[in-house]
Design a protein around this motif. Structure first.
Motif, PDB file in Angstrom:
ATOM      1  N   ASP A  78       4.245   0.157   4.499  1.00 54.49           N
ATOM      2  CA  ASP A  78       4.036  -1.289   4.537  1.00 54.49           C
ATOM      3  C   ASP A  78       2.609  -1.625   4.115  1.00 54.49           C
ATOM      4  N   ALA A  79       1.654  -0.860   4.642  1.00 55.09           N
ATOM      5  CA  ALA A  79       0.258  -1.119   4.309  1.00 55.09           C
ATOM      6  C   ALA A  79       0.022  -0.931   2.809  1.00 55.09           C
ATOM      7  N   LEU A  80       0.719   0.047   2.215  1.00 54.33           N
ATOM      8  CA  LEU A  80       0.554   0.311   0.785  1.00 54.33           C
ATOM      9  C   LEU A  80       1.026  -0.858  -0.082  1.00 54.33           C
ATOM     10  N   THR A  81       1.829  -1.741   0.501  1.00 58.91           N
ATOM     11  CA  THR A  81       2.228  -2.948  -0.217  1.00 58.91           C
ATOM     12  C   THR A  81       1.015  -3.664  -0.796  1.00 58.91           C
ATOM     13  N   LEU A  82      -0.115  -3.571  -0.093  1.00 56.96           N
ATOM     14  CA  LEU A  82      -1.322  -4.286  -0.495  1.00 56.96           C
ATOM     15  C   LEU A  82      -2.209  -3.470  -1.424  1.00 56.96           C
ATOM     16  N   GLY A  83      -1.767  -2.297  -1.835  1.00 56.12           N
ATOM     17  CA  GLY A  83      -2.583  -1.450  -2.699  1.00 56.12           C
ATOM     18  C   GLY A  83      -3.222  -0.320  -1.920  1.00 56.12           C
ATOM     19  N   VAL A 135      -4.631   3.640   7.042  1.00 57.40           N
ATOM     20  CA  VAL A 135      -3.747   4.669   6.494  1.00 57.40           C
ATOM     21  C   VAL A 135      -4.589   5.839   6.001  1.00 57.40           C
ATOM     22  N   ALA A 166      -6.595  -1.261   0.100  1.00 60.44           N
ATOM     23  CA  ALA A 166      -6.312  -2.090   1.277  1.00 60.44           C
ATOM     24  C   ALA A 166      -5.585  -1.268   2.339  1.00 60.44           C
ATOM     25  N   VAL A 180      -5.858   1.928   2.926  1.00 60.99           N
ATOM     26  CA  VAL A 180      -6.839   2.778   3.611  1.00 60.99           C
ATOM     27  C   VAL A 180      -7.655   1.931   4.586  1.00 60.99           C
ATOM     28  N   GLY A 196       8.642   2.635  -1.834  1.00 62.57           N
ATOM     29  CA  GLY A 196       7.534   2.116  -1.043  1.00 62.57           C
ATOM     30  C   GLY A 196       6.251   2.868  -1.324  1.00 62.57           C
ATOM     31  N   ARG A 240       5.024   2.172  -4.764  1.00 62.99           N
ATOM     32  CA  ARG A 240       4.898   0.733  -4.973  1.00 62.99           C
ATOM     33  C   ARG A 240       5.623   0.328  -6.241  1.00 62.99           C
TER      34      ARG A 240
END
Lengths: 262, 319
Positions: free
Chosen positions: B202-207, B216, B210, B212, B68, B71
């Motif tokens: 989960d938020a890092l899923t979007l790069g 995050v 995104a 931050v 995760g 990524r």
């Protein structure tokens, strides 16, 4: 009110935004236009508080954006990056629901009240982007345009006061470009501030209420689309001779010198 | 997803007692009584079974968090150099001939893990960027590997050499309750830390950008990841040596049964990891071989073709 004063942004030592000052009002759909590498994305990211500022300041109301705690800032400013790059093959609904993350305080199962607020916000974002039929589709099976809509749905689900989007219209076909522009305008109509980087000058001309033109990190024009994207500005900044055709709200940009009219 | 975790928990609850029966001598209520059955069960097989579950849970959970965070479905908790660092620490204990003293080997392994974590934080921890972080991890892994080789080549006597080499293969043979008491709390603490990073992952899923923008704090997340992985992997290596591929394989096996968010993967991966290592260790124990097959080797034999299949599938998907 989202404002920048004498904003300077540097990326790996190179100045990409040079003493930019502007005041953005909520309720207005503002477009940022400029040639490739002009600093559009950097300006947008700096306004969202996502890039370190070399000097000057960015303020949301009377608060410095850099000083607002990350999660609180995330609730106020929704940001859509240029690449809708999703690492895992999640469903559209799961993707849109990620927009609710700033509202979650701890991992695990949220409290019932916040669960209800979450599902309401997700549902209305899905509806606004016409994603209901795709809810359970994995993102790997979406077309470019569907992916762009899902990404925008994720931003809307966060119910931010400000929507800052980097080229949301790229990859969209004509009808979805029209639909997304209309829904951005609708969001602005609800009192949200909407700031969008646009590559397509005709789209900016027809949909934005205010256009900021940036060249080499400098803001060179700022105002109503008819003024900010006048023939003279476009010829000076993009160095393409051109003229506008059609009526206000349905303009098209024709290339070529003005006297080439037949 | 809740159902998946429950299912895995039930499977573990069935597998653990069954695994206690299996071994060089079979112990079963219906079979002929075995001399010293209680001792074999209580002092050998029970701690070993629990330890297998703990180590596997750590590797599975850490693998899910690593994939995760980076990524990347090919990420493994060994990537950050924490496992090689811990192994180097343990090897130093063997090299210096201190391993016979209780607690010294695991303590050295934990110090090694801590050293690798500190180095990682020192080199890459300033920016919160993930690319530099991964490269720093690879550098630390190769440095620790080299120093381990150096220790082997300089080892004072053939006995120490063989001890080091055998230990590096990873196994749960002859582990005691002491090993469990060291590994279990640290692993659990690490898994809790990693579980708390779930929403950020989960938020890092979007790069990164995104993520931050979703609130995050990249640098803080990096600290938590290093701490969580460090606790889990440090404890695991201290108790069982290096056991590869579990952290890579398990999240893949589990992912299709979840909504594919990293946060919903951590708990089931931990449970499935525990199950996999428990079963693999039990199989190692009953295989009819002159000397017991080392667990680390067995899992690598299983893992390498799995990794290859995964690569081929990814290539097909990208094509």
């Amino acid at each position: 009110m989202l404002s920048a004063r004498d904003l300077v942004v540097k990326r790996s030592g190179r100045t990409v935004v040079e003493s930019a000052s502007l005041v953005l009002e909520p309720g207005v759909l503002t477009a940022i236009c400029g040639p490739n590498g002009a600093g559009k994305s950097s300006l947008l990211a700096a306004l969202a508080g996502l890039l370190p500022i070399a000097s000057g300041e960015v303020a949301l109301g009377d608060r410095q954006v850099a000083a607002i705690p990350a999660r609180e800032k995330a609730r106020m400013i929704g940001f859509l990056p240029q690449q809708a790059d999703v690492a895992w093959d999640i469903s559209v609904e799961t993707l849109v629901a990620l927009g609710r993350l700033p509202w979650r305080s701890v991992p695990g199962r949220p409290a019932r009240a916040s669960r209800e607020a979450d599902s309401k916000a997700v549902a209305s974002a899905m509806a606004a982007m016409e994603l209901e039929a795709l809810a359970h589709r994995p993102v790997s099976q979406l077309s470019g345009g569907e992916k762009a809509r899902a990404a925008m749905g994720r931003v809307l689900a966060g119910e931010p006061d400000w929507i800052l989007a980097d080229e949301p219209l790229a990859n969209l076909d004509l009808s979805h470009q029209q639909a997304l522009s209309a829904s951005l305008k609708r969001e602005a109509g609800k009192g949200r501030g909407v700031v969008v980087v646009m590559h397509d000058l005709a789209a900016a001309m027809n949909h934005a209420e205010r256009v900021i033109v940036i060249e080499n990190g400098h803001i060179v024009a700022d105002g109503a689309p008819e003024q900010a994207l006048s023939r003279e500005v476009i010829e000076a900044v993009w160095q393409v001779p051109c003229r506008w055709l059609g009526k206000a709200g349905a303009r098209a940009l024709a290339m070529g010198p003005a006297d080439a009219e037949t | 997803m809740k159902r998946l975790s429950l299912l895995l928990l039930v499977a573990l609850a069935i597998a653990l007692p069954l695994s206690l029966l299996a071994g060089r001598v079979w112990i079963a209520p219906w079979a002929e009584p075995v001399p010293h059955a209680t001792t074999i069960l209580m002092e050998l097989r029970l701690p070993r079974g629990f330890l297998a579950v703990v180590i596997g849970a750590g590797l599975g959970g850490a693998g899910a968090a690593m994939q995760g965070y980076l990524r990347n479905p090919l990420a493994d908790p060994g990537l950050f150099g924490i496992a090689p660092g811990a192994a180097l620490g343990a090897v130093m204990a063997l090299f210096l001939g201190l391993a016979a003293i209780p607690f010294v080997l695991p303590a050295f392994a934990l110090i090694g893990a801590g050293g690798a974590m500190a180095l990682l934080a020192l080199i890459a921890g300033r920016t919160g960027g993930i690319a530099l972080f991964t490269l720093a991890g690879l550098m630390i892994a190769s440095l620790a590997g080299t120093l381990t080789s150096l220790a082997i080549s300089l080892s004072p006597n053939p006995f120490a050499t063989s001890e080091i080499v055998t230990w590096l293969m990873g196994a749960l043979t002859d582990r005691s309750w002491t090993d469990l008491w060291i590994a279990a709390p640290l692993t659990l603490a690490g898994l809790v830390v990693l579980w708390f990073t779930g929403p950020s992952l989960d938020a890092l899923t979007l790069g990164e950008q995104a993520a931050v923008s979703l609130g995050v704090e990249a640098k803080r997340l990096q600290w938590w990841i290093v701490l969580g992985i460090g606790l889990v992997i440090g404890a695991g290596v201290a108790a069982a040596g290096i056991i590869g591929f579990v952290g890579l394989m398990v999240p893949h096996l589990v992912r299709p049964f979840t909504d594919r968010r990293p946060s919903s993967l951590i708990v089931p991966s931990a449970l499935a990891g525990g199950l996999l290592v428990l079963v693999a260790d039990t199989v190692c124990r009953v295989l009819p071989m002159a000397s017991e097959l080392r667990l680390g080797i067995a899992l690598s034999l299983l893992g390498a073709p799995f990794f290859l299949a995964l690569l081929l599938r990814l290539r097909r998907e990208l094509a």
